[in-house]
Design an enzyme around this catalytic site. Sequence first.
Site, PDB file in Angstrom:
ATOM      1  N   CYS A  56     -48.696  79.726 -86.515  1.00 41.42           N
ATOM      2  CA  CYS A  56     -49.214  79.313 -85.212  1.00 41.42           C
ATOM      3  C   CYS A  56     -49.005  80.425 -84.183  1.00 41.42           C
ATOM      4  O   CYS A  56     -47.860  80.813 -83.918  1.00 41.42           O
ATOM      5  CB  CYS A  56     -48.524  78.026 -84.772  1.00 41.42           C
ATOM      6  SG  CYS A  56     -48.978  77.484 -83.120  1.00 41.42           S
ATOM      7  N   CYS A  59     -46.793  79.317 -81.251  1.00 46.83           N
ATOM      8  CA  CYS A  59     -45.383  79.226 -81.657  1.00 46.83           C
ATOM      9  C   CYS A  59     -44.742  80.614 -81.701  1.00 46.83           C
ATOM     10  O   CYS A  59     -43.572  80.780 -81.325  1.00 46.83           O
ATOM     11  CB  CYS A  59     -45.277  78.538 -83.018  1.00 46.83           C
ATOM     12  SG  CYS A  59     -45.948  76.866 -83.067  1.00 46.83           S
TER      13      CYS A  59
END
Length: 278
Positions: A56, A59
């Site tokens: 991600c 993230c």
Amino acid sequence: MARSGSLVVSLAVLVLLLWGAPWTHGRRSNVRVITDENWRELLKGDWMIEFYAPWCPACQNLQPEWESFAEWGEDLEVNVAKVDVTEQPGLSGRFIITALPTIYHCKDGEFRRYQGPRTKKDFINFISDKEWKSIEPVSSWFGPGSVLMSSMSALFQLSMWIRTCHNYFIEDLGLPVWGSYAVFALVTLLSGLLLGLCMIFVADCLCPSKRRRPQPYPSKKILPESSQPLKKVEEEQEADEGDISEEEAESKEGTSKDLPQNAIRQRSVGQSLATDKS
């Protein structure tokens, strides 16, 4: 002597580099890793938990801020943790993770979802100013420890296990995709039949059905020899009663035939008397 001195210097520099490498590049992280085995530690104390995935981009951008915030954890008396949803699918289902990254705050078993800015300063203010009190906690029905979320976690783990088996059939065993699907279809069918038989067995044990007993056919009882004379007497009485009833019926028929003849005779006699008087 010059060569030996340069060798000593180079060795000293190498030792210093090796000694300083762990402190510069391999510094120990203050972020705790949460798994399916130790997630119940979140039910005690003050926690900030991040759910992330290595692939991600959001993230990845959050990681430096999260690591810096974890350094303040001891001063703020809060535990900073993270969960890799690719490695812990059960926790992903238990906390209903639908977006990444997702941050939760937990205080003595009460979970609240953090939806503010994702910077170190905002995380610190959220804990120090107790901003989490203004957020409504997650309902107990949907809490991570509830029966509903435990079953959801089991479903997520089952889905991950099925995916792992699918990859094993295709990559390791060399089965085609349709062959893997056929195996899962067969297993699903057999498990459904087995579960149905178990449910029928349990239902039959708890609520047994009422079985009708077959009605016995009437059987002729053999009378003992002592009762045979009585039976003969009864048969004779019935025969006598039958003869008497027949005689009565014949007498009734005879009387009914005589009545019209008597009436005719009376009429003829009456008419002859009337002519004589005239």
